[in-house]
Design an enzyme around this catalytic site. Structure first.
Site, mmCIF file in Angstrom:
data_model
loop_
_atom_site.group_PDB
_atom_site.id
_atom_site.type_symbol
_atom_site.label_atom_id
_atom_site.label_comp_id
_atom_site.label_asym_id
_atom_site.label_seq_id
_atom_site.Cartn_x
_atom_site.Cartn_y
_atom_site.Cartn_z
ATOM 1 N N ASP A 9 -12.854 -38.154 6.237
ATOM 2 C CA ASP A 9 -12.654 -37.695 4.864
ATOM 3 C C ASP A 9 -11.367 -38.328 4.337
ATOM 4 O O ASP A 9 -10.275 -38.069 4.860
ATOM 5 C CB ASP A 9 -12.548 -36.162 4.847
ATOM 6 C CG ASP A 9 -12.611 -35.589 3.440
ATOM 7 O OD1 ASP A 9 -12.640 -36.373 2.474
ATOM 8 O OD2 ASP A 9 -12.619 -34.355 3.308
ATOM 9 N N GLU A 106 -16.371 -39.668 1.924
ATOM 10 C CA GLU A 106 -16.558 -39.077 3.252
ATOM 11 C C GLU A 106 -17.870 -39.525 3.865
ATOM 12 O O GLU A 106 -18.818 -39.884 3.163
ATOM 13 C CB GLU A 106 -16.493 -37.549 3.193
ATOM 14 C CG GLU A 106 -17.544 -36.895 2.352
ATOM 15 C CD GLU A 106 -17.463 -35.365 2.402
ATOM 16 O OE1 GLU A 106 -17.270 -34.817 3.508
ATOM 17 O OE2 GLU A 106 -17.598 -34.734 1.342
#
Length: 395
Positions: A9, A106
């Site tokens: 992320d 992500e």
């Protein structure tokens, strides 16, 4: 062999790209989105800005008073962010052949077979972070665990620039002190039921039997919560997993009753959803409005369109008409958002809805207009051009 799933992320992605490209902005609160005095919302913000309670999708009129004078405000440059995202996804594919991109910033990787080639999970995670930094000069938080749930929670555990490894034998200890609301499927109806049972943390959930959870939450949700509390979840990574819906919503830091703020926030959501739908070549028939009042009173309203669409104006018009049709005017709103689903195959064109005469007219001109607006926004920022209120309901 136990599966090994990695979740990566990017940290405050849009804001981080701006600070990377403008070193003089490092260390200063930075807001990507609308500027002071404009109508609009925060697309994202740097961690320096988050310390003042600002977050994504917050109306700019609420964000500005919280921030110090040295705050930097910039308009989004989606084309630049998308290019950096593509570079990052390319980097991830050099680590593992099994990469599932879930958003612009992500992705999940299956790294189960890489321990013999690269090393233990900590080495794999460090290598992912190092390769991303070398390629684009950005930090990422990485979590590694036996399934998607644990990997995702692990990546959130030490943001920003974190690396958290959760071996299978440590899953219980990792989950136990977390609030039970991080489990998937815990909603506005489920949470109060668990609270009435004295549940606060995931460790408390594990003290309840499967029969008790199924009795209070229903068979399906009870079983899911029971399994997740024990760290059991989906461990499949599918690069071709189809997207079921596209949505954007925001939770206001303080309940909002001003219709202009609600309208503007819904316009932002429509623009975000429409842009993603067009970029991914999705046309949807079902538009859903989501709204939440104090404390957890949540409503959804949906309308099925006669003609599938990915147009900002049609999305906003449909969602706003759903809002206006209900007796909600004047009630303080905690959350508002919209989504689109019910995909139809695209043929390169984006058609409009004909559900009522007030809706935007369909046709090639609107297709070309949407494409032109996307190109301008991609090059100059999301707020570089807006549709006129007198000619189009997106305004």
């Amino acid at each position: 062999m136990s599966r090994l799933i990695l979740h990566v992320d990017l940290d405050a992605f849009y804001a981080a790209v701006e600070q990377r490209d403008h070193p003089e902005w490092h260390g200063r609160p930075l807001v990507v989105g609308a500027e002071p005095g404009q109508r609009g919302v925060v697309a994202t913000c740097s961690y320096e800005a988050r310390r003042f309670g600002v977050h994504s999708a917050m109306p700019i009129v609420q964000a500005v008073p919280r921030l110090p004078p040295e705050t930097v405000y910039v308009r989004p440059s989606m084309a630049r962010y998308a290019k950096v995202s593509q570079q990052i996804m390319g980097v991830l594919e050099t680590v593992s052949p099994v990469v599932e991109r879930v958003s612009i910033d992500e992705a999940y990787l299956d790294v189960s077979r890489l321990t013999a080639l690269i090393g233990p999970p900590a080495v794999i995670g460090a290598q992912v972070k190092a390769r991303i930094w070398a390629a684009v000069g950005l930090t990422a938080s990485v979590g590694i665990g036996p399934n998607r749930l644990i990997a995702k929670l692990a990546s959130e555990a030490q943001k920003p620039n974190g690396l958290t490894i959760v071996p299978p034998e440590q899953v219980g200890d990792f989950l136990a002190p977390m609030p039970f609301t991080v489990l998937r499927g815990i909603g506005v109806k489920t949470a109060p039921r668990l609270e009435r049972l004295g549940v606060k943390m995931i460790g408390d959930v594990r003290q309840l039997s499967l029969e008790t959870l199924r009795h209070h939450l229903g068979a399906r949700t009870g079983s899911q919560v029971y399994q997740q509390a024990r760290g059991l979840a989906d461990d499949r990574i599918d690069p071709d997993r189809p997207r079921q819906s596209i949505s954007r919503e925001t939770t206001f830091p303080e309940d909002v009753s001003d219709p202009q703020i609600l309208e503007e926030t819904l316009r932002w959501a429509a623009q975000e959803v429409g842009a993603i739908a067009r970029q991914t070549q999705h046309l949807g028939r079902a538009v859903t409005l989501k709204i939440r009042f104090h404390p957890f009173e949540t409503h959804t309203r949906s309308r099925t369109l006669k003609v599938p669409t990915a147009d900002d104006a049609a999305l906003f018009h449909t969602a706003w008409s759903l809002f206006a049709a209900e007796p909600w005017s004047g009630r303080p709103v905690r959350l508002i958002g919209l989504g689109i689903s019910g995909w139809s195959a695209t043929d390169g064109g984006v058609q409009m809805d004909l559900f009522e005469t007030a809706a935007p007219e369909p046709g090639p001109k609107r297709d070309r207009l949407a494409a032109t607006l996307d190109a301008i926004r991609n090059r100059f920022g999301a707020d570089a051009i807006r549709r006129g209120r007198s000619r189009d309901l997106l305004g």
